[in-house]
Motif scaffolding. Structure first.
Motif, PDB file in Angstrom:
ATOM      1  N   PHE A  99      31.459   3.447  27.817  1.00  0.00           N
ATOM      2  CA  PHE A  99      32.656   3.483  26.979  1.00  0.00           C
ATOM      3  C   PHE A  99      32.537   4.669  26.030  1.00  0.00           C
ATOM      4  O   PHE A  99      31.663   4.689  25.163  1.00  0.00           O
ATOM      5  CB  PHE A  99      32.734   2.156  26.206  1.00  0.00           C
ATOM      6  N   ALA A 100      33.415   5.658  26.225  1.00  0.00           N
ATOM      7  CA  ALA A 100      33.301   6.901  25.460  1.00  0.00           C
ATOM      8  C   ALA A 100      34.409   6.957  24.416  1.00  0.00           C
ATOM      9  O   ALA A 100      35.551   7.265  24.737  1.00  0.00           O
ATOM     10  CB  ALA A 100      33.385   8.097  26.400  1.00  0.00           C
ATOM     11  N   TYR A 101      34.053   6.631  23.169  1.00  0.00           N
ATOM     12  CA  TYR A 101      35.070   6.573  22.114  1.00  0.00           C
ATOM     13  C   TYR A 101      34.822   7.570  20.984  1.00  0.00           C
ATOM     14  O   TYR A 101      35.742   7.994  20.310  1.00  0.00           O
ATOM     15  CB  TYR A 101      35.151   5.159  21.532  1.00  0.00           C
ATOM     16  N   ALA A 102      33.558   7.948  20.766  1.00  0.00           N
ATOM     17  CA  ALA A 102      33.259   8.782  19.595  1.00  0.00           C
ATOM     18  C   ALA A 102      33.364  10.263  19.931  1.00  0.00           C
ATOM     19  O   ALA A 102      33.196  10.673  21.080  1.00  0.00           O
ATOM     20  CB  ALA A 102      31.867   8.466  19.078  1.00  0.00           C
ATOM     21  N   GLU A 103      33.643  11.037  18.907  1.00  0.00           N
ATOM     22  CA  GLU A 103      33.676  12.493  19.064  1.00  0.00           C
ATOM     23  C   GLU A 103      32.925  13.113  17.898  1.00  0.00           C
ATOM     24  O   GLU A 103      32.684  12.464  16.891  1.00  0.00           O
ATOM     25  CB  GLU A 103      35.127  12.991  19.111  1.00  0.00           C
ATOM     26  N   MET A 104      32.613  14.359  18.053  1.00  0.00           N
ATOM     27  CA  MET A 104      31.824  15.058  17.038  1.00  0.00           C
ATOM     28  C   MET A 104      32.423  14.919  15.642  1.00  0.00           C
ATOM     29  O   MET A 104      31.724  14.624  14.688  1.00  0.00           O
ATOM     30  CB  MET A 104      31.760  16.530  17.413  1.00  0.00           C
ATOM     31  N   GLN A 105      33.718  15.123  15.526  1.00  0.00           N
ATOM     32  CA  GLN A 105      34.332  15.122  14.198  1.00  0.00           C
ATOM     33  C   GLN A 105      34.717  13.717  13.743  1.00  0.00           C
ATOM     34  O   GLN A 105      35.025  13.503  12.580  1.00  0.00           O
ATOM     35  CB  GLN A 105      35.574  16.027  14.203  1.00  0.00           C
ATOM     36  N   SER A 106      34.725  12.750  14.677  1.00  0.00           N
ATOM     37  CA  SER A 106      35.312  11.454  14.324  1.00  0.00           C
ATOM     38  C   SER A 106      34.409  10.623  13.435  1.00  0.00           C
ATOM     39  O   SER A 106      34.868   9.746  12.738  1.00  0.00           O
ATOM     40  CB  SER A 106      35.618  10.663  15.602  1.00  0.00           C
ATOM     41  N   ARG A 107      33.105  10.939  13.492  1.00  0.00           N
ATOM     42  CA  ARG A 107      32.156  10.064  12.804  1.00  0.00           C
ATOM     43  C   ARG A 107      32.395   8.630  13.256  1.00  0.00           C
ATOM     44  O   ARG A 107      32.297   8.393  14.458  1.00  0.00           O
ATOM     45  CB  ARG A 107      32.295  10.221  11.290  1.00  0.00           C
ATOM     46  N   PHE A 108      32.732   7.711  12.391  1.00  0.00           N
ATOM     47  CA  PHE A 108      32.868   6.330  12.847  1.00  0.00           C
ATOM     48  C   PHE A 108      34.331   5.903  13.005  1.00  0.00           C
ATOM     49  O   PHE A 108      34.607   4.743  13.270  1.00  0.00           O
ATOM     50  CB  PHE A 108      32.169   5.402  11.858  1.00  0.00           C
ATOM     51  N   ASP A 109      35.257   6.839  12.797  1.00  0.00           N
ATOM     52  CA  ASP A 109      36.664   6.458  12.849  1.00  0.00           C
ATOM     53  C   ASP A 109      37.173   6.414  14.282  1.00  0.00           C
ATOM     54  O   ASP A 109      37.226   7.427  14.969  1.00  0.00           O
ATOM     55  CB  ASP A 109      37.506   7.453  12.036  1.00  0.00           C
ATOM     56  N   LEU A 110      37.571   5.218  14.697  1.00  0.00           N
ATOM     57  CA  LEU A 110      38.023   5.048  16.085  1.00  0.00           C
ATOM     58  C   LEU A 110      39.345   5.763  16.353  1.00  0.00           C
ATOM     59  O   LEU A 110      39.655   6.092  17.491  1.00  0.00           O
ATOM     60  CB  LEU A 110      38.198   3.559  16.387  1.00  0.00           C
ATOM     61  N   ASP A 111      40.123   5.975  15.298  1.00  0.00           N
ATOM     62  CA  ASP A 111      41.454   6.554  15.523  1.00  0.00           C
ATOM     63  C   ASP A 111      41.468   8.074  15.352  1.00  0.00           C
ATOM     64  O   ASP A 111      42.517   8.692  15.307  1.00  0.00           O
ATOM     65  CB  ASP A 111      42.478   5.904  14.583  1.00  0.00           C
ATOM     66  N   ASP A 112      40.265   8.656  15.258  1.00  0.00           N
ATOM     67  CA  ASP A 112      40.155  10.114  15.154  1.00  0.00           C
ATOM     68  C   ASP A 112      39.787  10.632  16.547  1.00  0.00           C
ATOM     69  O   ASP A 112      38.635  10.580  16.954  1.00  0.00           O
ATOM     70  CB  ASP A 112      39.070  10.454  14.124  1.00  0.00           C
ATOM     71  N   VAL A 113      40.785  11.099  17.280  1.00  0.00           N
ATOM     72  CA  VAL A 113      40.575  11.488  18.682  1.00  0.00           C
ATOM     73  C   VAL A 113      41.189  12.847  18.952  1.00  0.00           C
ATOM     74  O   VAL A 113      42.399  13.044  18.776  1.00  0.00           O
ATOM     75  CB  VAL A 113      41.206  10.442  19.645  1.00  0.00           C
ATOM     76  N   MET A 114      40.369  13.780  19.351  1.00  0.00           N
ATOM     77  CA  MET A 114      40.883  15.121  19.670  1.00  0.00           C
ATOM     78  C   MET A 114      40.980  15.374  21.170  1.00  0.00           C
ATOM     79  O   MET A 114      41.723  16.241  21.602  1.00  0.00           O
ATOM     80  CB  MET A 114      39.983  16.185  19.040  1.00  0.00           C
TER      81      MET A 114
END
Ligand code: FAD
Lengths: 390, 376
Positions: free
Chosen positions: B123-138
């Motif tokens: 399950f790939a949900y995190a991104e470099m800039q997102s830290r722990f915010d699930l709704d931060d998706v680039m």
């Protein structure tokens, strides 16, 4: 009481700054040749290579203020690495309890950082209760050498050391603290086996060291047979103040802030996060107070008072500060903090941060575990006699 | 109100406990962890045969129709054994997304394999800039006829190295931050344009950085609806947090108990360490933190089953306490073991590292505290 720096102090500060500036490592320069040159130049300045050594042994004989200035400036400069075992830990023992011949034999090489030393104190049964040590040293019939048998554990840098200063037992008939003898001997010889211990940070710094019939000439004994405990205890106080590492923490705090500023959060960075900012501020406040506690220790030491149990405060506070800094690096790394192994993933400071945090857990264990340090303060400073340590 | 496990759950608990005891000593774990795939495929098969992989899936999908309590029972024992197999990634997260958002066709294509242990998910949900915010998706997904073209990068993806299919969050509309516009895609791990950069993590597990370069995914492989994936994402994350909470509680139990044992055996100053009052009190604190985490775990799990939306706040509370107490217990287990605690030789260090990683998975103690305060 006065915080104003005198004209002399200001001049000193400028001189230190200039020295650090002039002796930076040059581009393309070999690290080790820079290191040797740095210590040579510092020596030429009049003992700046051994700031803590007393004047009569070639130290600079600084005032507490000058020491403080030095510490402050070192936190802003890059100095060559320096292990504490020779210059900070053994040297004071040699100066205090070694004979002239031993001083002449060992101090120059310690000073030149030519010989690497390690500290052979702890054993499996002798950690906090160091006096319980069992490594046996037996004097030969003709009284010319000792034969050492036994094992040490947790010996930092034993695998890189040329010599060891070692606590051994020459008599077990009386109380534990009696019958301990302080010996110096070379590490690279028959009968000494060094085995690595890998710690949580994944690195190899500590070892077990086994001695089988290692012969040590009596000339290598510090002071009298059976009095080693007294000598070592004095040294432990030096070790503890050294372990506070305040100037290193000042540097680490700055880079922590810098790293946090590189972590983007919303429209700002992690340094705009109120919770994170508050933790950094609390850390900085403790560090500010500790700097002055250290200064007060220095002042009383230079006024001739023995380095007392107050030095335990510095060890406790200083190591806890270092651990908090490490923890905040882990927090700054966010999702990347678990990344491990050789390659760097995500944030550039993440991987080293987690290893550093794990390694930092040892700071409150070695050099007197925190619980035992508190016991020392309870007994020796507060006069609460019934402590649990002896 | 009733805190008793059902007979069935108690049986699962005993089975998992026995499995862990029989198969998971430290040396075995270290050996498994140090070579690919980083866990035992044999154990994974046994877990499938014992029915554990099917626990949280509906009966009509081939599962056992269990809920979060069943997962709690398994994960707590896994935590006690520091189990390496990808239950969290494949069953709770990947499987959790598939069962919630997969079309009937997709579910019947994939779930049997997941439950039988022959098909693995990540399950790939995190991104470099997102830290722990699930709704931060680039990571972006652009529609092109019947397909979507994905571009971007996913971070710290657990079990991606061995997964056959990876659930990826991507943005189909809106800006970088926002719940609306997130879509979940199920992508074959060997899809063209998907690359995995695998590496170990501090806890002996593995993770990957995933790069998506013009990866083409059919619309039929969307989980849930286009732009509406956030609710599934949040539910999966909540289940994962409960599972991690249970695992952490299991790990904490081992840490405090090992410390109690060790201090009774180790003597200094002619006394067992356990006789020193300052150490006794520290261990009492470790024990209390463990019990408090367990209470909050039960609370969050039962509230989630009753009313998932209302339970969100409690889940943040749980993860705050798990993060804080986990490190407190881990740090003090090491401290009270002295130098021995710093070695890789004793198991406590390994449990401590797992708690450290758990605190960095869906948000650390600070993050969840802040989230908690946003619910008034
Ligand atoms: C990374 C590292 C480097 C080291 N380097 C060296 C080195 O170079 N040379 C060397 O000789 N040694 C070295 N040591 C050893 C170090 O000095 C010992 O680990 C330390 O003295 C603690 O002893 P121990 O590990 O046996 O713990 P123990 O003494 O078993 O202590 C375990 C716990 O019990 C607590 N405790 C013990 N006694 C009491 C009491 N009376 N009351 C309350 N609490 C108590 C301690 O605080 C600790 O929390 C190193 C250790 C580490 C971890």
């Amino acid at each position: 009481m006065d915080i104003e720096l005198s004209t002399e102090d200001l001049a000193f500060k400028a001189e230190v700054k200039e020295f650090f500036h002039d002796n930076q490592m040059k581009k393309g320069e070999d690290y080790f040749s820079w290191r040797s040159r740095w210590f040579e130049k510092a020596k030429e300045k009049g003992g700046w290579d051994v700031p803590k050594w007393p004047l009569e042994f070639g130290g600079p004989g600084w005032t507490p203020t000058q020491h403080y200035i030095w510490e402050q400036e070192t936190s802003r400069a890059t100095l060559p690495f320096d292990l504490p075992f020779g210059t900070s830990m053994l040297a004071p023992i040699l100066m205090g309890y070694g004979n002239k011949e031993q001083q002449d034999r060992f101090l120059p090489d310690i000073r030149a950082r030519k010989v690497n030393w390690c500290q052979g104190y702890s054993e499996t049964g002798a950690g906090s209760d160091l006096a319980n040590l069992k490594t046996k040293a037996e004097l030969s019939e003709d009284g010319t050498y000792y034969t050492v048998n036994g094992s040490k554990i947790w010996t930092t840098a034993a695998h890189m050391a040329d010599w060891i200063f070692c606590l051994t037992r020459t008599d077990d008939s009386g109380i534990k603290q009696k019958g301990i003898t302080f010996l110096l001997f070379p590490m690279k010889q028959e009968g000494i086996e060094v085995t690595p211990i890998i710690t949580l940070g994944g690195s190899h710094t500590v070892n077990t060291v086994h001695f089988t019939d290692v012969k040590v000439p009596v000339e290598n004994r510090i002071g009298e047979e059976g009095k080693g405990w007294t000598y070592a205890k004095g040294l432990l106080q030096h070790e503890r103040t050294g372990l506070a590492g305040l100037s290193r923490s000042l540097v680490a705090l700055e880079s922590l802030k810098e790293n946090a500023r590189s972590v983007v959060r919303g429209n700002g960075t992690l340094m705009d996060d109120p919770g994170y900012k508050a933790k950094i501020a609390e850390l900085e406040i403790d560090l500010m107070a500790s700097e002055y506690t250290e200064l007060r220790c220095l002042a009383s030491a230079s006024a001739g008072a023995e380095l007392g149990p107050e030095s335990s405060i510095l060890k406790l506070k200083g190591t806890e500060i270092q651990q908090r800094i490490q923890k905040l690096i882990v927090e700054a790394s966010g999702i990347y903090s678990p990344a491990w192994g050789d390659q760097s993933v995500g944030l550039p400071f993440a991987k080293g941060g987690t290893a550093g945090y794990l390694s930092s857990r040892a700071y409150t264990i070695f050099g007197g575990a925190s619980e035992v340090q508190r016991d020392v303060i309870a007994k020796n400073v507060l006069g609460l006699t019934k402590g649990s340590t002896k | 109100m009733n805190f008793e496990l059902s007979d069935e759950q108690r049986m699962i608990q005993q089975n998992v406990e026995r499995f862990v005891e029989d198969n998971y000593d430290l040396n075995t774990r270290v050996a498994l962890s140090s070579k690919s795939p980083g866990f035992s495929t044999e154990y994974w098969q046994s877990m499938a045969e014992l029915g554990w992989l099917g626990l949280p899936f509906e009966e009509e999908d081939g599962g056992f129709g269990g809920n979060q309590i069943d997962v709690l029972v398994v994960m707590e024992q896994f935590g006690r054994g520091l189990v390496l197999e990808p239950y969290l990634a494949s069953i709770v997260m990947g499987g959790g997304a598939l069962k919630r958002g997969g079309s009937d066709a997709l579910k019947s294509e994939m779930l049997p394999g997941v439950i039988e242990g022959t098909l693995q998910l990540a399950f790939a949900y995190a991104e470099m800039q997102s830290r722990f915010d699930l709704d931060d998706v680039m990571t972006s997904a652009r529609r092109e006829d019947e397909n979507f073209i994905l571009n971007g990068q996913k971070s710290m993806v657990q079990n991606a190295e061995t997964a056959d299919q990876i659930v990826v969050t991507a943005r189909t509309s809106g800006g970088q931050i926002g719940q609306q516009g997130i879509t979940l895609f199920l992508i074959a791990a060997d899809a063209e344009g998907l690359t995995r950069d695998n590496f170990p993590t501090v806890d002996g597990l593995r993770a990957s950085e995933i790069t998506l370069e013009n990866v083409s995914v059919g619309a039929e492989r969307i989980l849930g609806k286009v732009d509406q994936g956030f609710n599934i994402l949040q539910s999966v994350a909540n289940d994962a947090m409960l599972a991690l909470g249970a695992e952490a509680v299991g790990a904490m139990e081992v840490l405090y108990k090992d410390t109690v044992d060790y201090t009774q055996q180790r003597e200094q100053f002619d006394h067992p360490l356990s006789e020193f009052q300052v150490l006794q009190h520290r261990m009492v604190d470790m024990f209390m933190e463990y019990e408090q985490c367990k209470s909050l775990l039960y609370r969050a799990t039962m509230e989630t089953i009753q009313d998932p939306e209302a339970a969100q706040r409690t889940i943040h509370a749980l993860m705050h306490l798990i993060g804080k107490s986990g490190l407190f217990i881990g740090e003090n287990a090491v401290q009270l073991h002295g130098g021995m605690g710093m070695t890789e030789e004793l198991r406590i260090g390994h449990y401590f590292k797992r708690l450290l990683a758990i605190d960095a998975t869906f948000g650390n103690a600070d993050y969840h505290l802040q989230k908690f305060t946003t619910f008034s």
